[in-house]
Design an enzyme around this catalytic site. Structure first.
Site, PDB file in Angstrom:
ATOM      1  N   THR A 127       0.829  -1.207   0.000  1.00 25.28           N
ATOM      2  CA  THR A 127       0.000   0.000   0.000  1.00 25.28           C
ATOM      3  C   THR A 127       0.864   1.258   0.000  1.00 25.28           C
ATOM      4  O   THR A 127       1.979   1.243   0.541  1.00 25.28           O
ATOM      5  CB  THR A 127      -0.905   0.015   1.250  1.00 25.28           C
ATOM      6  OG1 THR A 127      -1.505   1.288   1.386  1.00 25.28           O
ATOM      7  CG2 THR A 127      -0.116  -0.285   2.532  1.00 25.28           C
ATOM      8  N   ASP A 128       0.312   2.333  -0.543  1.00 30.02           N
ATOM      9  CA  ASP A 128       1.046   3.611  -0.506  1.00 30.02           C
ATOM     10  C   ASP A 128       1.136   4.158   0.920  1.00 30.02           C
ATOM     11  O   ASP A 128       1.941   5.038   1.204  1.00 30.02           O
ATOM     12  CB  ASP A 128       0.398   4.637  -1.448  1.00 30.02           C
ATOM     13  CG  ASP A 128      -1.037   5.014  -1.079  1.00 30.02           C
ATOM     14  OD1 ASP A 128      -1.601   4.432  -0.134  1.00 30.02           O
ATOM     15  OD2 ASP A 128      -1.594   5.911  -1.752  1.00 30.02           O
ATOM     16  N   GLU A 129       0.311   3.608   1.836  1.00 30.12           N
ATOM     17  CA  GLU A 129       0.300   4.125   3.208  1.00 30.12           C
ATOM     18  C   GLU A 129       1.637   3.905   3.915  1.00 30.12           C
ATOM     19  O   GLU A 129       1.905   4.533   4.935  1.00 30.12           O
ATOM     20  CB  GLU A 129      -0.834   3.483   4.018  1.00 30.12           C
ATOM     21  CG  GLU A 129      -2.189   3.737   3.403  1.00 30.12           C
ATOM     22  CD  GLU A 129      -3.357   3.561   4.370  1.00 30.12           C
ATOM     23  OE1 GLU A 129      -3.150   3.615   5.583  1.00 30.12           O
ATOM     24  OE2 GLU A 129      -4.474   3.356   3.882  1.00 30.12           O
ATOM     25  N   TYR A 151      -1.693  -0.517  11.031  1.00 24.65           N
ATOM     26  CA  TYR A 151      -1.901  -1.171   9.736  1.00 24.65           C
ATOM     27  C   TYR A 151      -0.714  -0.916   8.803  1.00 24.65           C
ATOM     28  O   TYR A 151      -0.078  -1.855   8.316  1.00 24.65           O
ATOM     29  CB  TYR A 151      -3.192  -0.676   9.071  1.00 24.65           C
ATOM     30  CG  TYR A 151      -3.268  -0.978   7.584  1.00 24.65           C
ATOM     31  CD1 TYR A 151      -3.365  -2.288   7.136  1.00 24.65           C
ATOM     32  CD2 TYR A 151      -3.220   0.045   6.632  1.00 24.65           C
ATOM     33  CE1 TYR A 151      -3.412  -2.582   5.767  1.00 24.65           C
ATOM     34  CE2 TYR A 151      -3.273  -0.235   5.270  1.00 24.65           C
ATOM     35  CZ  TYR A 151      -3.365  -1.548   4.845  1.00 24.65           C
ATOM     36  OH  TYR A 151      -3.398  -1.827   3.499  1.00 24.65           O
ATOM     37  N   LYS A 155       2.225  -3.419   7.224  1.00 19.53           N
ATOM     38  CA  LYS A 155       2.417  -3.648   5.785  1.00 19.53           C
ATOM     39  C   LYS A 155       3.871  -3.332   5.399  1.00 19.53           C
ATOM     40  O   LYS A 155       4.497  -4.062   4.632  1.00 19.53           O
ATOM     41  CB  LYS A 155       1.453  -2.791   4.952  1.00 19.53           C
ATOM     42  CG  LYS A 155      -0.006  -3.202   5.045  1.00 19.53           C
ATOM     43  CD  LYS A 155      -0.300  -4.586   4.486  1.00 19.53           C
ATOM     44  CE  LYS A 155      -0.066  -4.690   3.001  1.00 19.53           C
ATOM     45  NZ  LYS A 155      -0.498  -6.018   2.477  1.00 19.53           N
TER      46      LYS A 155
HETATM   47  P1  NAD Z   1      -9.789  -7.295   2.251  1.00 18.84           P
HETATM   48  O1  NAD Z   1      -9.776  -6.969   3.714  1.00 18.84           O
HETATM   49  O2  NAD Z   1     -11.022  -7.034   1.460  1.00 18.84           O
HETATM   50  O3  NAD Z   1      -9.420  -8.830   2.052  1.00 18.84           O
HETATM   51  C1  NAD Z   1      -8.419  -9.471   2.782  1.00 18.84           C
HETATM   52  C2  NAD Z   1      -8.576 -10.976   2.578  1.00 18.84           C
HETATM   53  O4  NAD Z   1      -7.507 -11.630   3.280  1.00 18.84           O
HETATM   54  C3  NAD Z   1      -9.894 -11.531   3.137  1.00 18.84           C
HETATM   55  O5  NAD Z   1     -10.493 -12.389   2.189  1.00 18.84           O
HETATM   56  C4  NAD Z   1      -9.471 -12.291   4.390  1.00 18.84           C
HETATM   57  O6  NAD Z   1     -10.324 -13.391   4.686  1.00 18.84           O
HETATM   58  C5  NAD Z   1      -8.062 -12.731   4.003  1.00 18.84           C
HETATM   59  N1  NAD Z   1      -7.209 -12.976   5.183  1.00 18.84           N
HETATM   60  C6  NAD Z   1      -7.022 -12.147   6.243  1.00 18.84           C
HETATM   61  N2  NAD Z   1      -6.186 -12.718   7.123  1.00 18.84           N
HETATM   62  C7  NAD Z   1      -5.822 -13.918   6.604  1.00 18.84           C
HETATM   63  C8  NAD Z   1      -4.964 -14.967   7.044  1.00 18.84           C
HETATM   64  N3  NAD Z   1      -4.299 -14.886   8.209  1.00 18.84           N
HETATM   65  N4  NAD Z   1      -4.804 -16.050   6.250  1.00 18.84           N
HETATM   66  C9  NAD Z   1      -5.469 -16.143   5.061  1.00 18.84           C
HETATM   67  N5  NAD Z   1      -6.304 -15.183   4.607  1.00 18.84           N
HETATM   68  C10 NAD Z   1      -6.477 -14.086   5.367  1.00 18.84           C
HETATM   69  O7  NAD Z   1      -8.533  -6.511   1.663  1.00 18.84           O
HETATM   70  P2  NAD Z   1      -8.374  -5.790   0.232  1.00 18.84           P
HETATM   71  O8  NAD Z   1      -8.920  -4.422   0.311  1.00 18.84           O
HETATM   72  O9  NAD Z   1      -8.823  -6.710  -0.838  1.00 18.84           O
HETATM   73  O10 NAD Z   1      -6.796  -5.652   0.177  1.00 18.84           O
HETATM   74  C11 NAD Z   1      -5.977  -6.672  -0.382  1.00 18.84           C
HETATM   75  C12 NAD Z   1      -4.525  -6.247  -0.246  1.00 18.84           C
HETATM   76  O11 NAD Z   1      -4.332  -4.975  -0.866  1.00 18.84           O
HETATM   77  C13 NAD Z   1      -4.084  -6.085   1.211  1.00 18.84           C
HETATM   78  O12 NAD Z   1      -2.785  -6.613   1.335  1.00 18.84           O
HETATM   79  C14 NAD Z   1      -4.078  -4.588   1.441  1.00 18.84           C
HETATM   80  O13 NAD Z   1      -3.112  -4.219   2.393  1.00 18.84           O
HETATM   81  C15 NAD Z   1      -3.723  -4.069   0.049  1.00 18.84           C
HETATM   82  N6  NAD Z   1      -4.255  -2.721  -0.252  1.00 18.84           N
HETATM   83  C16 NAD Z   1      -5.583  -2.452  -0.230  1.00 18.84           C
HETATM   84  C17 NAD Z   1      -6.022  -1.155  -0.557  1.00 18.84           C
HETATM   85  C18 NAD Z   1      -7.480  -0.800  -0.613  1.00 18.84           C
HETATM   86  O14 NAD Z   1      -7.792   0.353  -0.934  1.00 18.84           O
HETATM   87  N7  NAD Z   1      -8.396  -1.708  -0.359  1.00 18.84           N
HETATM   88  C19 NAD Z   1      -5.113  -0.169  -0.857  1.00 18.84           C
HETATM   89  C20 NAD Z   1      -3.776  -0.478  -0.845  1.00 18.84           C
HETATM   90  C21 NAD Z   1      -3.345  -1.767  -0.566  1.00 18.84           C
END
Ligand code: NAD
Length: 328
Positions: A127-129, A151, A155
């Protein structure tokens, strides 16, 4: 030859869109996918309905911290795209333990098993965070990491652990750092789906602080495009920022959502106490992925928001139970 990809967190918002895209008509065609997902509150099997019967799809419910399971799965795959995470900043402020466990220990478990199994390419979705807040200009990938929340610090730690396997063992690890994603199937605790579903129910939306925090918004279609470029054409040991090119303050974004839903500011918006340690502005410099891999965001914010709002209008059966269960 078919590339066998292990996708962690593939039942979540972005991971499921990645899997649906890979196995859909626009996908590369030469891949099979196994999703490894623990199905936490954020994981939802319904997100994978579209691909459930695809011959190249398999689902394993499990934890990325489980060394035995992860070790076995690694031996059956060629590449890993690692989305699984605890992903909600507010929850990390309430309690960070699960964030450190999944985002740091889980990432280490995966990358270590991947190394031992000889995985060809490991893509760490970050993430950019991790860069922290920036008042002016944009962060390139070389910007120092200054994460502010439990968080983002978890990351950043996961990124460093993953990249250390490149530096130490020469393993092909690639990291992507994207801005705020939006689109369909987004869990309704996050800003856009929370605001849209509240407005669809005629309820108010809670706006943090003075509404002046700025984020870059990236449609999930463009994020998936960026991830695929990095997986297929990126270089080992490199980090790539991925952004949507639209920076909006939370005020501006709220105004756009109100307009889409025909609601007015006075009756629909309620200012609430700011999030603790709330980063003021995020801004990603995407020159590297544009110039090196030909990335170009294609979804305009107008079109992306309109399509997202329409999806939530049409899919109350998907989001209403989730909101009720999470008491949102
Ligand atoms: P999300 O919370 O919708 O999904 C996370 C998934 O991971 C879920 O299906 C959950 O069941 C699974 N999970 C959590 N802990 C687990 C574990 N211990 N073992 C197996 N599975 C597990 O998240 P998202 O928004 O789809 O984000 C996906 C990735 O992208 C993350 O790594 C997040 O940090 C990164 N990200 C998201 C955003 C955003 O805007 N949503 C922005 C930047 C980066």
């Amino acid at each position: 030859m078919t590339t066998r990809i292990l996708v962690t967190g593939g039942a979540g918002f972005i991971g499921s869109h990645y899997v649906r895209t890979l196995l859909g008509p626009q996908g590369p065609g030469d891949v099979s996918v196994t999703v490894l997902d623990k199905l936490t509150y954020a994981g939802n099997l319904a997100n994978l309905d579209e691909v459930r019967d695809h011959p190249g799809f398999a689902f394993v419910q499990g934890d990325i911290c489980s060394t035995d399971l992860v070790g076995r799965l690694m031996r059956e795959h060629d590449e890993v795209v690692h989305f699984a995470a605890e992903s909600h900043v507010d929850r990390s402020i309430d309690g960070g333990a699960e964030f450190v466990r999944t985002n740091v220990v889980g990432t280490h478990t995966l990358v270590d098993a991947a190394y031992r199994a000889g995985i060809r390419t490991f893509v760490q979705i970050s993430t950019d965070e991790v860069y922290g807040s920036i008042d002016t200009g944009s962060w390139p990938e070389t910007h120092p990491l200054r994460p502010s929340s439990p968080y983002s610090s978890s990351k950043a730690s996961g990124d460093l652990v993953a990249l250390s396997y490149h530096h130490t063992h020469g393993m092909d690890v690639r990291v992507t750092r994207c801005s705020n994603n939006y689109g369909h199937h987004h869990f309704p605790e996050k800003l856009i789906p929370l605001f849209v579903t509240n407005l669809l129910d005629g309820a108010q939306v809670p706006l943090y602080g003075d509404g002046g925090n700025v984020r870059d918004w990236l449609h999930i279609d463009d994020h998936v495009q960026g991830i695929e470029l990095v997986r297929t054409k990126g270089r080992a040991g490199e980090t790539y920022n991925i952004g949507g090119g639209t920076e909006l303050s939370n005020d501006d974004l709220t105004r756009r959502l109100l307009k889409e839903l025909g609601a007015d500011w006075e009756t629909s918006v309620r200012y609430v106490d700011d999030r603790k340690g709330h980063d003021r502005r995020y801004s990603v410099d995407c020159t590297k992925i544009r110039e090196e891999l030909g990335y170009e965001p294609r979804v305009s914010i107008e079109d992306g928001l309109a399509r997202t709002v329409q999806w939530y209008r049409d899919n109350r059966a998907w989001w209403q139970p989730l909101k009720q269960r999470a008491q949102l």
